[in-house]
Design a protein around this motif. Structure first.
Motif, PDB file in Angstrom:
ATOM      1  N   GLU A 153       0.846  -1.003   0.012  1.00  0.00           N
ATOM      2  CA  GLU A 153      -0.027  -0.144   0.036  1.00  0.00           C
ATOM      3  C   GLU A 153       0.576   0.519  -0.277  1.00  0.00           C
ATOM      4  N   TRP A 154       1.959   1.231   1.112  1.00  0.00           N
ATOM      5  CA  TRP A 154       2.427   2.689   0.689  1.00  0.00           C
ATOM      6  C   TRP A 154       3.645   2.766  -0.404  1.00  0.00           C
ATOM      7  N   VAL A 155       3.799   1.266  -1.083  1.00  0.00           N
ATOM      8  CA  VAL A 155       4.445   2.255  -2.582  1.00  0.00           C
ATOM      9  C   VAL A 155       3.527   2.076  -3.136  1.00  0.00           C
ATOM     10  N   THR A 156       2.199   1.687  -3.673  1.00  0.00           N
ATOM     11  CA  THR A 156       1.677   1.650  -4.618  1.00  0.00           C
ATOM     12  C   THR A 156       0.853   3.391  -4.998  1.00  0.00           C
ATOM     13  N   ASP A 157       1.082   3.818  -3.122  1.00  0.00           N
ATOM     14  CA  ASP A 157       0.453   5.280  -3.549  1.00  0.00           C
ATOM     15  C   ASP A 157       1.303   6.115  -3.682  1.00  0.00           C
ATOM     16  N   ALA A 158       2.556   5.878  -3.727  1.00  0.00           N
ATOM     17  CA  ALA A 158       3.643   6.288  -3.980  1.00  0.00           C
ATOM     18  C   ALA A 158       4.122   6.597  -5.531  1.00  0.00           C
ATOM     19  N   ILE A 159       4.052   5.296  -5.758  1.00  0.00           N
ATOM     20  CA  ILE A 159       3.999   4.835  -7.497  1.00  0.00           C
ATOM     21  C   ILE A 159       3.582   3.933  -8.318  1.00  0.00           C
ATOM     22  N   GLY A 160       2.124   3.669  -8.035  1.00  0.00           N
ATOM     23  CA  GLY A 160       1.435   2.650  -8.019  1.00  0.00           C
ATOM     24  C   GLY A 160       1.112   3.087  -9.634  1.00  0.00           C
ATOM     25  N   ALA A 161       0.923   4.161  -9.938  1.00  0.00           N
ATOM     26  CA  ALA A 161      -0.195   4.776 -11.173  1.00  0.00           C
ATOM     27  C   ALA A 161       1.249   4.648 -12.197  1.00  0.00           C
ATOM     28  N   GLN A 162       2.392   4.888 -11.704  1.00  0.00           N
ATOM     29  CA  GLN A 162       2.946   5.256 -13.143  1.00  0.00           C
ATOM     30  C   GLN A 162       4.005   3.738 -12.996  1.00  0.00           C
ATOM     31  N   VAL A 163       4.303   2.053 -12.097  1.00  0.00           N
ATOM     32  CA  VAL A 163       3.697   1.803 -12.102  1.00  0.00           C
ATOM     33  C   VAL A 163       3.022   0.719 -13.338  1.00  0.00           C
ATOM     34  N   LYS A 164       1.646   0.828 -12.761  1.00  0.00           N
ATOM     35  CA  LYS A 164       0.479   0.432 -14.296  1.00  0.00           C
ATOM     36  C   LYS A 164       0.807   1.086 -15.539  1.00  0.00           C
ATOM     37  N   GLN A 165       0.724   2.454 -15.603  1.00  0.00           N
ATOM     38  CA  GLN A 165       0.789   2.526 -17.279  1.00  0.00           C
ATOM     39  C   GLN A 165       2.192   2.108 -17.341  1.00  0.00           C
ATOM     40  N   ARG A 166       2.883   2.064 -17.107  1.00  0.00           N
ATOM     41  CA  ARG A 166       4.368   1.673 -17.765  1.00  0.00           C
ATOM     42  C   ARG A 166       3.786   0.197 -18.218  1.00  0.00           C
ATOM     43  N   LEU A 167       3.436  -0.865 -17.084  1.00  0.00           N
ATOM     44  CA  LEU A 167       3.008  -1.876 -17.495  1.00  0.00           C
ATOM     45  C   LEU A 167       2.168  -2.289 -18.784  1.00  0.00           C
ATOM     46  N   ASP A 168       0.857  -1.075 -18.835  1.00  0.00           N
ATOM     47  CA  ASP A 168       0.305  -0.729 -19.994  1.00  0.00           C
ATOM     48  C   ASP A 168       0.488  -0.140 -20.950  1.00  0.00           C
ATOM     49  N   GLU A 169       1.254   0.318 -20.809  1.00  0.00           N
ATOM     50  CA  GLU A 169       2.911   0.858 -22.427  1.00  0.00           C
ATOM     51  C   GLU A 169       3.043  -0.917 -22.897  1.00  0.00           C
ATOM     52  N   GLN A 170       3.534  -1.365 -22.354  1.00  0.00           N
ATOM     53  CA  GLN A 170       4.497  -2.967 -22.563  1.00  0.00           C
ATOM     54  C   GLN A 170       3.738  -3.526 -23.174  1.00  0.00           C
ATOM     55  N   LEU A 171       2.638  -3.864 -23.029  1.00  0.00           N
ATOM     56  CA  LEU A 171       1.312  -4.562 -22.877  1.00  0.00           C
ATOM     57  C   LEU A 171       0.875  -4.181 -24.291  1.00  0.00           C
ATOM     58  N   ALA A 172       0.101  -2.799 -24.400  1.00  0.00           N
ATOM     59  CA  ALA A 172       0.279  -2.448 -25.873  1.00  0.00           C
ATOM     60  C   ALA A 172       1.105  -2.700 -26.906  1.00  0.00           C
ATOM     61  N   THR A 173       2.673  -2.521 -26.835  1.00  0.00           N
ATOM     62  CA  THR A 173       3.177  -3.066 -28.113  1.00  0.00           C
ATOM     63  C   THR A 173       3.131  -4.185 -27.876  1.00  0.00           C
ATOM     64  N   LEU A 174       3.470  -4.562 -26.297  1.00  0.00           N
ATOM     65  CA  LEU A 174       3.223  -6.732 -27.607  1.00  0.00           C
ATOM     66  C   LEU A 174       2.485  -7.509 -28.054  1.00  0.00           C
ATOM     67  N   GLU A 175       1.350  -6.428 -27.514  1.00  0.00           N
ATOM     68  CA  GLU A 175      -0.477  -6.700 -28.857  1.00  0.00           C
ATOM     69  C   GLU A 175       0.053  -6.361 -30.100  1.00  0.00           C
ATOM     70  N   SER A 176       0.983  -5.209 -30.418  1.00  0.00           N
ATOM     71  CA  SER A 176       0.683  -4.695 -31.611  1.00  0.00           C
ATOM     72  C   SER A 176       1.700  -5.468 -32.333  1.00  0.00           C
ATOM     73  N   GLN A 177       2.456  -6.024 -32.560  1.00  0.00           N
ATOM     74  CA  GLN A 177       3.523  -6.883 -32.776  1.00  0.00           C
ATOM     75  C   GLN A 177       2.868  -8.076 -33.028  1.00  0.00           C
ATOM     76  N   LYS A 178       3.557  -9.393 -33.431  1.00  0.00           N
ATOM     77  CA  LYS A 178       3.442 -10.237 -34.771  1.00  0.00           C
ATOM     78  C   LYS A 178       4.044 -11.357 -33.878  1.00  0.00           C
ATOM     79  N   LYS A 179       3.556 -12.087 -33.800  1.00  0.00           N
ATOM     80  CA  LYS A 179       4.460 -13.875 -33.096  1.00  0.00           C
ATOM     81  C   LYS A 179       4.947 -14.419 -34.307  1.00  0.00           C
ATOM     82  N   VAL A 180       6.209 -14.081 -33.809  1.00  0.00           N
ATOM     83  CA  VAL A 180       6.661 -15.555 -34.377  1.00  0.00           C
ATOM     84  C   VAL A 180       7.854 -15.991 -34.178  1.00  0.00           C
TER      85      VAL A 180
END
Length: 97
Positions: free
Chosen positions: A57-84
């Motif tokens: 709770e202490w950590v997510t209060d401080a940086i939870g939103a930024q970490v979630k945003q970065r993970l969401d960006e990584q997921l979006a990048t993975l989804e947009s790439q073709k698997k080979v």
């Protein structure tokens, strides 16, 4: 999902926490870990009573939103790439339907 892997303390004041965070979307999993150093040492309850959820709770209060945003960006990048198939793995022809 958040986990606390390690903490640092000065006496009974928690000064830093090493976190690990995972997010899953469909077939994709992204994760990150790092250290969060508290601007001011944390301890709102007796040290012996601190549980992982409290530190999360202490950590997510401080940086939870930024970490979630970065993970969401990584997921979006993975989804947009073709698997080979990696070149070192057996190459199997799979028709796209």
């Amino acid at each position: 999902m958040w986990k606390i892997l390690e903490i640092k303390a000065e006496g009974e004041l928690i000064t830093a926490a090493r976190y690990f965070c995972t997010e899953v979307k469909g077939d994709y999993t992204v994760e990150t870990e790092g250290w969060w150093h508290f601007a001011e040492p944390k301890l709102t309850i007796p040290f012996a009573d601190v549980i992982e959820e409290t530190v999360i709770e202490w950590v997510t209060d401080a940086i939870g939103a930024q970490v979630k945003q970065r993970l969401d960006e990584q997921l979006a990048t993975l989804e947009s790439q073709k698997k080979v198939i990696a070149p070192w793995l057996p190459q199997v022809f799979t028709p796209e339907v």
